[in-house]
Write a protein that holds these residues in place. Sequence first.
Motif, mmCIF file in Angstrom:
data_model
loop_
_atom_site.group_PDB
_atom_site.id
_atom_site.type_symbol
_atom_site.label_atom_id
_atom_site.label_comp_id
_atom_site.label_asym_id
_atom_site.label_seq_id
_atom_site.Cartn_x
_atom_site.Cartn_y
_atom_site.Cartn_z
ATOM 1 N N SER A 131 16.749 -9.703 -42.277
ATOM 2 C CA SER A 131 15.557 -10.540 -42.206
ATOM 3 C C SER A 131 15.577 -11.354 -40.912
ATOM 4 O O SER A 131 14.795 -11.114 -39.996
ATOM 5 N N ILE A 132 16.516 -12.279 -40.794
ATOM 6 C CA ILE A 132 16.603 -13.121 -39.600
ATOM 7 C C ILE A 132 18.032 -13.078 -39.080
ATOM 8 O O ILE A 132 18.976 -12.796 -39.817
ATOM 9 N N ASP A 133 18.200 -13.350 -37.803
ATOM 10 C CA ASP A 133 19.524 -13.401 -37.203
ATOM 11 C C ASP A 133 20.110 -14.790 -37.418
ATOM 12 O O ASP A 133 19.499 -15.797 -37.053
ATOM 13 N N ALA A 134 21.279 -14.832 -38.025
ATOM 14 C CA ALA A 134 21.952 -16.112 -38.285
ATOM 15 C C ALA A 134 23.072 -16.307 -37.268
ATOM 16 O O ALA A 134 23.740 -15.354 -36.859
ATOM 17 N N ASN A 135 23.274 -17.528 -36.876
ATOM 18 C CA ASN A 135 24.327 -17.842 -35.908
ATOM 19 C C ASN A 135 25.606 -18.219 -36.648
ATOM 20 O O ASN A 135 26.066 -19.369 -36.605
ATOM 21 N N THR A 136 26.183 -17.252 -37.329
ATOM 22 C CA THR A 136 27.427 -17.475 -38.070
ATOM 23 C C THR A 136 28.432 -16.380 -37.697
ATOM 24 O O THR A 136 28.040 -15.263 -37.333
ATOM 25 N N PRO A 137 29.738 -16.670 -37.786
ATOM 26 C CA PRO A 137 30.747 -15.641 -37.445
ATOM 27 C C PRO A 137 30.638 -14.399 -38.319
ATOM 28 O O PRO A 137 30.791 -13.278 -37.826
ATOM 29 N N GLN A 138 30.362 -14.580 -39.619
ATOM 30 C CA GLN A 138 30.259 -13.427 -40.509
ATOM 31 C C GLN A 138 29.110 -12.503 -40.111
ATOM 32 O O GLN A 138 29.244 -11.275 -40.115
#
Length: 565
Positions: free
Chosen positions: A483-490
């Motif tokens: 859906s959206i790009d998340a700024n998380t390491p995973q």
Amino acid sequence: RLQRLPAMATQLHLPAAMQLTPQDAAMLSAMLAGDRTLLDRGLRTSFERTGSFHLFVVAGLHVALLLAALHWLLIRLRMPRWLAAGIALTLTFGYALLTGFGAPVQRALLMCAVFLLAQLFGRQRNTLNSVGAAALAMLLLHPAALFEAGFQMTVLAVFAIGGLAVPLNERTLAPYARALHRIDFVRLDPHFAPRLAQFRVSVRWLCNAVAAEHERAPQRQWRRYDMQHRAPACVFQAALWLWQLILIALVAEMVMALPMAVYFHRATPFAAPANVLALPLVSVLMLCAVATFLASLVHPLLAAVPAACTALLLHSITFVIGSLSSLRGADVRMPAPLLACSLVALALWITAIWLLREQSPLRALLGAALLPLGLLLVLWPRRPQLYANTLEFTAIDVGQGDSLLVSTPTQQTMLIDAGGPTGSPALVEQSSFDVGEQVVSPYLWSRGIRRLDALVLTHAHSDHIGGMGAVLRNFRPRELWLSIDANTPQFHALLREAAQMGVTVRHLRAGDAVSWGGAEFRVLSPAANYVPRSLTPTTIHWRCALATGTPLCWQRAMRSAHRKT
């Protein structure tokens, strides 16, 4: 004591390859004391992918090595054989209790006891009799062990070696390897079969030819004739023993493919080379590790030399295993074979044990041919349990979070989210339980699914994305829907793995419609202009209150969030 070894001052002036690290100490704890809790997950995965994890935990191999070393040392001290056997068994039994007395340890200890008793009473030693007696004793003590994976795997492994690999060796190159013993003694030739005596004569002629050639060479001044004469025979003997080790590893891995597929859903193509390369080093490593530990009990300075040798061996083995584990196709995940296929494979291998003990070469050849046939039955792909012309939704119980399996009317499969750990980021990172590997993947394998057509991530919260990495590696989906790009390491790690596997990535927003697998999918969220915001202090306060569960904190957080809204 083992955890303090890396902090020894004597290591500071050594090369990095000879220095023990905390991870090395964790491996020594698993190898010597059976404590696996400190093992790094990545290192553990490397050994599991190559089918060599048994080398670095307390197993039958380590017990047998310890007992053999003790028995050999006591015999060299000119102790009576009965007393040496009794002391060695008693000390090894104490060590077995220290390590937890698991099924492999029980089997190895009982087999060694039967083996030594047969030797003391002058009876013929037989591997199958030893493992049969050990298995019966274990079942008398704990009948329910018959249905445990540990018991089945340890007994099956020894049956494969003693019942299949050893007879195959005896019918191929093992007699030739024994015939090279004391090759320079011509008087021993009549004691061998005609073909082996002729082999000794041929090798002796080759040794004489090589020695004569070296005698004419300019460097003959610093060469010894004995070394020149025996070198070709030693090379032949080493090659023959290496072939025997390779044959044992291949046969053992063929048979062990069945429990690996049933209990671990794994096929390990590189298990045989990994064990062939690591097994000789592990035998020396075990002795060095014991010497290091015992020396450290007296004084750290005494442990400096054996610790350096232990570190060098450990790093060599981990380098070999890590290199093999990183190869493409080193680890193949698969559903468990059908019960009928498993039973037929076992019947074929039992028949092969009987045929390989027959004197007829034709029967022995037939028994050897049954080995790969049983392996083929174990690895034969089963059809997935899916329903045609039906849209099926299955909710997988992952606790907090979601994981939904969708099967379309055209029998295409989609997994929406994969569950994961909950709580604070620190707790999520420290969690050793992978819901994708231990909950979601086993259910998909139970349905006979080998590969997913689509993997869908609704959002990057840990209870939805936590198990996604394991599912991506195990089922290699053709498409990844986001859906959206998340700024998380995973999230970034998931995208990197998808790119390495060549998975097609699709981003979907509200209003998108997808015709896929005979069904129509309409995306409701997120909106096309949605941009995720960073966590505000109020949100962080609310999440901490949720993790602690303190009623007062919960009420304050709710009031604060309400005012903010």
